[in-house]
Structures are given as C-alpha cells and as structure tokens.
Design a protein around this motif. Structure first.
Motif, short mmCIF file in Angstrom:
data_model
loop_
_atom_site.label_atom_id
_atom_site.label_comp_id
_atom_site.label_asym_id
_atom_site.label_seq_id
_atom_site.Cartn_x
_atom_site.Cartn_y
_atom_site.Cartn_z
N ILE A 1 0.86 -1.19 0.00
CA ILE A 1 0.00 0.00 0.00
C ILE A 1 0.89 1.23 0.00
O ILE A 1 1.78 1.36 0.83
CB ILE A 1 -0.92 0.01 1.23
CG1 ILE A 1 -1.89 -1.16 1.18
CG2 ILE A 1 -1.67 1.31 1.32
CD1 ILE A 1 -2.81 -1.22 2.38
N ALA A 3 1.74 5.35 0.31
CA ALA A 3 1.42 6.35 1.34
C ALA A 3 0.12 7.07 1.01
O ALA A 3 -0.69 7.36 1.89
CB ALA A 3 2.56 7.34 1.47
N ASN A 5 -2.45 5.85 -0.78
CA ASN A 5 -3.56 4.93 -0.53
C ASN A 5 -3.84 4.79 0.97
O ASN A 5 -4.99 4.75 1.39
CB ASN A 5 -3.29 3.56 -1.13
CG ASN A 5 -3.35 3.57 -2.64
OD1 ASN A 5 -3.93 4.46 -3.24
ND2 ASN A 5 -2.73 2.58 -3.25
N LYS A 6 -2.78 4.72 1.77
CA LYS A 6 -2.95 4.61 3.22
C LYS A 6 -3.63 5.86 3.76
O LYS A 6 -4.50 5.77 4.63
CB LYS A 6 -1.61 4.39 3.91
CG LYS A 6 -1.76 4.22 5.40
CD LYS A 6 -0.50 3.72 6.04
CE LYS A 6 -0.55 3.62 7.54
NZ LYS A 6 -1.79 3.71 8.21
N ILE A 9 -7.32 5.62 2.94
CA ILE A 9 -7.96 4.61 3.78
C ILE A 9 -8.13 5.13 5.20
O ILE A 9 -9.19 4.97 5.82
CB ILE A 9 -7.16 3.29 3.75
CG1 ILE A 9 -7.28 2.65 2.36
CG2 ILE A 9 -7.65 2.32 4.83
CD1 ILE A 9 -6.33 1.51 2.13
N ASP A 10 -7.10 5.78 5.75
CA ASP A 10 -7.20 6.36 7.09
C ASP A 10 -8.30 7.43 7.16
O ASP A 10 -9.08 7.48 8.11
CB ASP A 10 -5.87 6.97 7.53
CG ASP A 10 -4.86 5.92 7.95
OD1 ASP A 10 -5.25 4.75 8.17
OD2 ASP A 10 -3.66 6.26 8.06
N SER A 25 -9.40 6.81 13.34
CA SER A 25 -9.41 5.77 12.33
C SER A 25 -9.75 4.41 12.95
O SER A 25 -10.46 3.60 12.35
CB SER A 25 -8.05 5.73 11.64
OG SER A 25 -8.01 4.71 10.69
#
Length: 109
Positions: A1, A3, A5-6, A9-10, A25
C-alpha cells in the motif's frame, strides 16, 4: 500500500468514526466491522460512500486537514447506509446511487 492509498484509507475510516463524533481511524474501523457483522451489505455501502466522498473531496482540492479528519466522508457513509436500506434491491443501481450521492456531498458541503 502506497502512502497516498494509506492516507485515503485512514481518512475513510476516520469518516466512519465521525458518524458518531469520534475522530479516530480505529473507531471507524471498529464501526465498519460492527456493521459487517450485522449487515455486510450495509457495511460495504457505508464504506463505499465514505471512500467515494473522501476521494472526491481530495480530488477537487478541498481542505486537506478536513479530509484527514473525516469531515467530508461521513456524509457519504450515511448516503451509503441509506442506499443500502432504502435503495433499490438491484445492487449495481444502489452502488451507483451511493457513489453519485457521496460525491455530491463533498461538492455541496
């Protein structure tokens, strides 16, 4: 994943936490897991709505800190829940309604 994408998601899971005023989160992840236990379709639609709204807000350049705090995605999560419960029984149409409605919340709010 990656940075990026993270970060999305967060922000998405934080958005789910914001539905009940929790800027976390981890709380959003717990809420999503709880929804999945009760109604997996509801969880998917809520997650999709939050993700779509967050991605839309980031794509059009809205306030980055507000995106990270989940302030654009929580309305999308609520749209997803509504589409899951009150929307059409044909899932692809419900998904389209969720994505369209969630995108609109980022632009309108």
């Amino acid at each position: 994943i990656t940075a990026t994408n993270k970060a999305v998601i967060d922000a998405t899971t934080t958005s789910l936490g914001q539905v009940i005023f929790l800027n976390s989160s981890k709380s959003g992840t717990a809420i999503l897991a709880s929804l999945a236990i009760g109604d997996p379709t509801l969880a998917v639609f809520a997650g999709l709505g939050a993700y779509t709204a967050t991605l839309t807000a980031q794509s059009i350049g809205l306030n980055e800190q507000s995106c990270r705090d989940g302030l654009f995605g929580y309305n999308g999560a609520l749209i997803g829940c509504a589409a899951s419960v009150f929307g059409p029984s044909f899932v692809p149409v419900g998904v389209a309604y969720t994505m369209l409605g969630a995108s609109a919340t980022s632009v309108l709010c």
